[in-house]
Design an enzyme around this catalytic site. Structure first.
Site, PDB file in Angstrom:
ATOM      1  N   CYS A  21     -10.506 -17.610  24.240  1.00  0.00           N
ATOM      2  CA  CYS A  21     -11.636 -17.510  23.313  1.00  0.00           C
ATOM      3  C   CYS A  21     -11.757 -16.099  22.775  1.00  0.00           C
ATOM      4  O   CYS A  21     -10.980 -15.207  23.140  1.00  0.00           O
ATOM      5  CB  CYS A  21     -12.938 -17.933  23.992  1.00  0.00           C
ATOM      6  SG  CYS A  21     -13.413 -16.826  25.337  1.00  0.00           S
ATOM      7  N   CYS A  24     -11.962 -13.267  25.296  1.00  0.00           N
ATOM      8  CA  CYS A  24     -10.675 -12.833  25.860  1.00  0.00           C
ATOM      9  C   CYS A  24     -10.032 -11.784  24.955  1.00  0.00           C
ATOM     10  O   CYS A  24      -9.497 -10.779  25.427  1.00  0.00           O
ATOM     11  CB  CYS A  24      -9.722 -14.026  26.008  1.00  0.00           C
ATOM     12  SG  CYS A  24     -10.317 -15.331  27.083  1.00  0.00           S
ATOM     13  N   ASP A 438       1.370  -3.368 -15.311  1.00  0.00           N
ATOM     14  CA  ASP A 438       2.379  -2.492 -15.890  1.00  0.00           C
ATOM     15  C   ASP A 438       3.176  -3.351 -16.875  1.00  0.00           C
ATOM     16  O   ASP A 438       3.334  -4.553 -16.670  1.00  0.00           O
ATOM     17  CB  ASP A 438       3.290  -1.958 -14.794  1.00  0.00           C
ATOM     18  CG  ASP A 438       4.464  -1.182 -15.355  1.00  0.00           C
ATOM     19  OD1 ASP A 438       4.227  -0.219 -16.093  1.00  0.00           O
ATOM     20  OD2 ASP A 438       5.609  -1.565 -15.058  1.00  0.00           O
ATOM     21  N   ASP A 648       5.991  -2.818 -10.573  1.00  0.00           N
ATOM     22  CA  ASP A 648       7.269  -3.010  -9.883  1.00  0.00           C
ATOM     23  C   ASP A 648       8.065  -1.733  -9.707  1.00  0.00           C
ATOM     24  O   ASP A 648       9.125  -1.750  -9.095  1.00  0.00           O
ATOM     25  CB  ASP A 648       8.131  -4.031 -10.633  1.00  0.00           C
ATOM     26  CG  ASP A 648       8.625  -3.500 -11.975  1.00  0.00           C
ATOM     27  OD1 ASP A 648       7.961  -2.605 -12.549  1.00  0.00           O
ATOM     28  OD2 ASP A 648       9.677  -3.973 -12.445  1.00  0.00           O
ATOM     29  N   ASP A 652       4.640   3.124 -10.258  1.00  0.00           N
ATOM     30  CA  ASP A 652       3.443   2.283 -10.117  1.00  0.00           C
ATOM     31  C   ASP A 652       2.806   2.419  -8.738  1.00  0.00           C
ATOM     32  O   ASP A 652       1.681   1.962  -8.529  1.00  0.00           O
ATOM     33  CB  ASP A 652       3.801   0.802 -10.338  1.00  0.00           C
ATOM     34  CG  ASP A 652       4.285   0.536 -11.756  1.00  0.00           C
ATOM     35  OD1 ASP A 652       3.743   1.153 -12.681  1.00  0.00           O
ATOM     36  OD2 ASP A 652       5.190  -0.291 -11.923  1.00  0.00           O
TER      37      ASP A 652
END
Length: 756
Positions: A21, A24, A438, A648, A652
């Site tokens: 649970c 724990c 971009d 990419d 960036d």
């Protein structure tokens, strides 16, 4: 070196056994955090793993961490990276959460609760007390021993958990039955053996259902793991390969014995075992489980293939470039595993509640027992109601609510090429107002081609200029550099290697050609946007005007010594991705505004934006400006806006890190992917809307699960205290709550992208 240790970050991943649970989780996490030398620790109930990051030179090792976990009462071992766990059928049936234990428990308990089912029909029958004791005892102390063992350990560590509540509750009901049996040997219906036995059976049933559901939430990981072939067909490096020789001269090696530069034979229908370059053959490759791309991709000699993808009809010989943990498949698995192990920020609230939950429940149960004994003057009723409170309050559902949704959501997203690395993204995606794209490589194909060379004088031929400019770009990964090199190759020119080559961030590159008509001159190849005003400025802009009007990207070759004299202009054109407009339309349907960032000239940027439906454009900006624009978008008009950035390239990365949600195309650079919270495994802009959609849906499931988990305990405890829930019903309801939370999370597996 242990395979699970990252020597840079000193990161350990542990498999934790015995957690039941949220309490724990809190115990293990607290114990690890207290260790001197531990910088951070995160424990996940759904994956049953802990990630521990150590401080530099901490002096700790895996054994120290394992020993600390074991002292708290749980099992621990170093997790093997990307290993498929194969469990023996006997363990699946008779293990701690096996179905066999559940069936045995109900078989022993059935005669105990059968009389309760018969009473409404006027049939009053019950087993003798001795038979009830005989049937209930193995359920209590054999099948239920796990609760005593884990509950005792948690009690010794000073923090309660679900097992302690079950052990206390069932022991009270069992003990009361023993007392009643001794006090009234013939009063069969006054015994409560059926209550303790059925509670244990229902909790065991709940644990089995949880185990099955957890297995389904991690299905995406297992599907990726199964892509690894066990062996690779290796061709000796000194053999001249042809299709016939490749088929005759190979030997099988285990995958962990394959090294970069090895030549690997892949037959039709086989999984490709390594990342590499095709040396021989061509074929269609199915990369759907890696990239989400549904159609097979045609691959030829010289093209890159990804390990784990499925070879089609051709025989291939591949030169291995990346194997094992360095491969794309391994990195994908790591990203998904990390996302599923990490905690969403909202989980901190759950952890804080769980830390005081079990002790509070025990206090409430004691108060319930005393109050009922005082008002009803019945010890047996008081004990039964206290037992109901203990059982109904088990915080299983609370601990599973968030991680189960994260596992299901990130798993299904990975199937369709969306890797959600940071769970915080899930809490931010539903609040997004703006997505900044971009341009080059994200909305456009990213492979511009050289359209023309405009010389400023007749002193140098076009071939001299092109060979010189291409030489300056040798080794560069920029799309415009590749366009120049491709153009030189198509014209049969050899790029002239420069000396004193120097990259100028945000501007371009400079150097001195070692040969040719421009040999020895100090030259700079740069963008128009970076050009400082000088007495040639008007002339340069005039020459480039027609290029601007056509929406083309322009670079200029300058002589640094002759008063920054212009030598030539290069104009480039790039094509829009075929589904770029569809991507912007999808965002508009989500009420999200799209903007575009570009270093290109205003005309080129506006042309692209107009064609796909973007109204707000930031053009002719330096890479360093992108992050600042993101910050301005976040506070536009004095209101907090939530902004996603999609890119990419290396340039960036700052903007991706600055944005609330960063999305990197995997077709770009590793730097961009490391800076982003989401990686899109295809260069498809429609994945942006899909990523936002699945993030929103996962966040909704987290909210729903937490709501029902809190409501369940908030309403169940008072009902149990007032006697409206018997211990058996409380046990059933507790098991049902965990099952409902997990089932709700698993509904995410039905998600499908809008555009696929």
């Amino acid at each position: 070196m242990n395979p699970q240790i990252d020597t840079k970050s000193e990161l350990f991943t542990l498999d934790i056994g015995g957690m039941t649970c949220a309490s724990c989780v809190g115990r293990v996490e607290k114990a690890l955090d207290k260790m001197p030398g531990v910088e951070a620790a995160s424990v996940n109930l759904a994956t049953e793993q802990a990630k521990v990051r150590l401080k530099a030179n901490s002096g700790l090792n895996a054994d120290d961490l394992i020993a600390t976990v074991q002292k708290t009462g749980y099992e621990a071992k170093i997790s093997s990276p990307h290993q498929i766990s194969v469990t023996a059928p006997s363990k699946l049936f008779w293990g701690a959460d096996g179905l066999g234990r559940v069936l045995l428990g109900f078989a022993l308990s059935a005669p105990l609760f059968l009389p309760m089912l018969l009473m409404p029909f006027g049939i009053h029958w019950a087993l003798s007390p001795k038979w009830q004791l005989l049937l209930a005892t193995p359920v209590q102390f054999f099948l239920g021993w796990r609760f005593y063992k884990a509950g005792f350990k948690s009690l010794m560590s000073g923090v309660g958990n679900m097992d302690l509540l079950v052990a206390l509750g069932t022991s009270a009901a069992y003990g009361l039955s023993i007392y009643q049996m001794i006090a009234s040997p013939h009063a069969s219906h006054e015994l409560y053996f059926e209550g303790s036995a059925v509670i244990i059976c229902m909790v065991l049933l709940g644990k089995w259902l949880e185990a099955r559901a957890k297995q389904q939430t991690s299905e995406a990981i297992r599907a990726l793991q199964k892509l690894w072939p066990e062996h690779a067909k290796i061709i000796e490096r000194d053999i001249v390969i042809t299709e016939n020789s490749a088929l005759d001269q190979f030997h099988d090696l285990p995958l962990d014995q394959v090294f970069p530069k090895d030549r690997v034979l892949v037959l039709p229908g086989e999984r490709i075992p390594v990342d590499g370059i095709i040396l021989l053959g061509n074929s269609h490759i199915d990369e759907s489980l890696l990239t989400g791309e549904s159609d097979s991709v045609k691959k030829h000699i010289g093209e890159r293939v990804i390990g784990g993808s499925l070879n089609g009809e051709g025989v291939l010989v591949i030169e291995a470039q990346a194997v094992g943990v360095e491969s794309v498949l391994s990195k994908i698995i790591s990203l998904v595993e990390d996302a599923q192990t990490q905690k969403a920020p909202i989980q901190k609230l759950v952890d804080q509640v769980s830390a005081i939950f079990v002790p509070s429940v025990i206090v409430i149960a004691i108060i319930t027992g005393l109050a009922n004994w005082f008002y009803l003057d019945s010890a047996s009723i008081a004990i039964l109601r206290a037992v109901s409170v203990l059982v109904i309050a088990c915080p299983c559902a609370l601990g599973l609510a968030t991680p189960a949704a994260i596992m299901a959501g990130t798993g299904v997203a990975a199937r369709f090429g969306i890797l959600i690395k940071d769970p915080q993204v899930l809490e931010l995606a539903h609040r997004l107002n703006v997505v900044a794209f971009d341009k080059t490589g994200t909305l456009t194909v990213g492979k511009p081609r050289l359209l023309k060379v405009i010389s400023f004088s007749g002193s140098f031929s076009e071939n001299d200029i092109l060979a010189t400019a291409a030489g300056l770009q040798l080794g560069s990964e920029h799309p415009l550099a590749k366009a120049l090199l491709d153009a030189a190759k198509q014209n049969g020119l050899t790029p002239i290697t420069p000396t004193d080559s120097k990259a100028l961030p945000g501007i371009g590159i400079s150097g001195k050609p070692s040969a040719g008509a421009l040999a020895g001159q100090s030259l700079t190849l740069q963008s128009i946007a970076s050009l400082e005003s000088n007495h040639h400025h008007a002339e340069i802009l005039g020459k480039a005007q027609t290029c601007f009007e056509a929406g083309q990207t322009v670079s200029i070759l300058m002589n640094n010594e002759a008063l920054t004299s212009p030598i030539a202009i290069f104009s480039f054109g790039d094509e829009l991705k075929e589904n770029a407009q569809e991507a912007i339309t999808s965002l508009r349907h989500l009420n999200i505004r799209a903007v575009m960032l570009s270093g290109d000239n205003i005309a080129a940027a506006n042309r692209v934006a107009k064609n796909i439906g973007i109204e707000e454009v930031f053009a002719q900006i330096m890479p360093s400006d992108k992050a600042e624009i993101i910050r301005k978008l976040q506070s536009k008009d004095g209101h907090r806006q939530f902004v996603a950035m999609v890119g990419d390239g290396v340039n960036d990365a700052p903007a991706l890190a600055t944005a609330d949600v960063g999305m990197a195309m995997s077709t770009g650079t590793d730097v961009a992917m490391q800076a982003a919270g989401i990686t899109l495994m295809r260069g498809d802009p429609t994945l942006v809307a899909n990523a936002i959609d699945i993030s929103k849906r996962t966040w909704q499931k987290i909210q729903q699960n937490l709501f029902w988990a809190f409501i369940f305990n908030a309403t169940g405890i008072p009902l149990a205290a007032l006697g409206y829930l018997s211990p058996m019903l409380a046990g059933s309801a507790m098991a049902l709550s965990s099952f409902c939370v997990l089932s709700n999370a698993l509904l995410l597996k039905r998600w499908r992208p809008t555009h696929y």
